[in-house]
Design a protein around this motif. Sequence first.
Motif, PDB file in Angstrom:
ATOM      1  N   ASN A   1       0.782  -1.270   0.041  1.00 52.12           N
ATOM      2  CA  ASN A   1       0.059   0.044   0.110  1.00 52.12           C
ATOM      3  C   ASN A   1       0.888   1.268   0.043  1.00 52.12           C
ATOM      4  O   ASN A   1       0.535   2.277  -0.728  1.00 52.12           O
ATOM      5  N   LEU A   2       1.764   1.234   0.840  1.00 48.74           N
ATOM      6  CA  LEU A   2       2.843   2.325   0.879  1.00 48.74           C
ATOM      7  C   LEU A   2       3.619   2.736  -0.702  1.00 48.74           C
ATOM      8  O   LEU A   2       3.672   3.838  -1.154  1.00 48.74           O
ATOM      9  N   ILE A   3       3.694   1.692  -1.125  1.00 49.21           N
ATOM     10  CA  ILE A   3       4.392   1.836  -2.536  1.00 49.21           C
ATOM     11  C   ILE A   3       3.413   2.117  -3.526  1.00 49.21           C
ATOM     12  O   ILE A   3       3.740   3.068  -4.302  1.00 49.21           O
ATOM     13  N   GLU A   4       2.530   1.707  -3.739  1.00 49.82           N
ATOM     14  CA  GLU A   4       1.296   1.704  -4.665  1.00 49.82           C
ATOM     15  C   GLU A   4       0.721   3.353  -4.528  1.00 49.82           C
ATOM     16  O   GLU A   4       0.649   3.970  -5.335  1.00 49.82           O
ATOM     17  N   TYR A   5       0.289   3.670  -3.033  1.00 47.93           N
ATOM     18  CA  TYR A   5      -0.375   4.793  -3.048  1.00 47.93           C
ATOM     19  C   TYR A   5       0.459   5.892  -2.298  1.00 47.93           C
ATOM     20  O   TYR A   5      -0.004   7.293  -2.291  1.00 47.93           O
ATOM     21  N   GLY A   6       1.719   5.703  -1.733  1.00 45.24           N
ATOM     22  CA  GLY A   6       2.495   6.449  -1.163  1.00 45.24           C
ATOM     23  C   GLY A   6       2.067   7.343   0.030  1.00 45.24           C
ATOM     24  O   GLY A   6       1.155   6.518   0.839  1.00 45.24           O
TER      25      GLY A   6
ATOM     26  N   LEU B   1       3.158  10.849   3.126  1.00 42.53           N
ATOM     27  CA  LEU B   1       3.597  12.030   3.340  1.00 42.53           C
ATOM     28  C   LEU B   1       4.653  12.281   2.741  1.00 42.53           C
ATOM     29  O   LEU B   1       4.994  13.159   1.942  1.00 42.53           O
ATOM     30  N   HIS B   2       5.732  11.279   2.759  1.00 45.32           N
ATOM     31  CA  HIS B   2       7.130  11.408   2.265  1.00 45.32           C
ATOM     32  C   HIS B   2       7.439  10.752   1.109  1.00 45.32           C
ATOM     33  O   HIS B   2       8.688  10.653   0.646  1.00 45.32           O
ATOM     34  N   ASN B   3       6.474   9.942   0.637  1.00 44.07           N
ATOM     35  CA  ASN B   3       7.025   8.890  -0.248  1.00 44.07           C
ATOM     36  C   ASN B   3       5.855   8.952  -1.351  1.00 44.07           C
ATOM     37  O   ASN B   3       4.637   8.948  -1.249  1.00 44.07           O
TER      38      ASN B   3
END
Length: 149
Positions: free
Chosen positions: A106-111, A113-115
Amino acid sequence: MADGLEVESTDFGRLARDVSDFPEDTMPIFRRAAVKTATSIKETARKNATGLAHAPRFPSSISYDFAGDSHGGGVLGALVGAMNGKYDITMEIGPDKDRPQGALGNLIEYGSLHNPPQGIMHGALQAHERDFERNVDNAVDEAWKALGL
């Protein structure tokens, strides 16, 4: 698997109603079409995910699961579903949280605040949209032939 990325479409609903007119014994033909496309999407997503310095093992977390049965009902999953009460075909494609770095999906796909978002799964899905349509069209033709029509 891929949390958050779902494809919903009334066109798929119409397709599901049309496909539901085929006998259940022709559904493996449609399953093959879904598996063929899911495999292509998975491979494209893995290729697009390579080179992430902070997540070098992430690409190998991308997989797909197939679920199919004949007990009825159905909801459009990542690719196909809702065979209108006759057969369900659901493909779920994306990072498996039980594999190394899969939980970063999820962090990689949707980003965050800092990614910035990478859109790896979304891009792979879009890249194979026409392939999916062609595979389903071919499956419909093959199913008609199997019925002798």
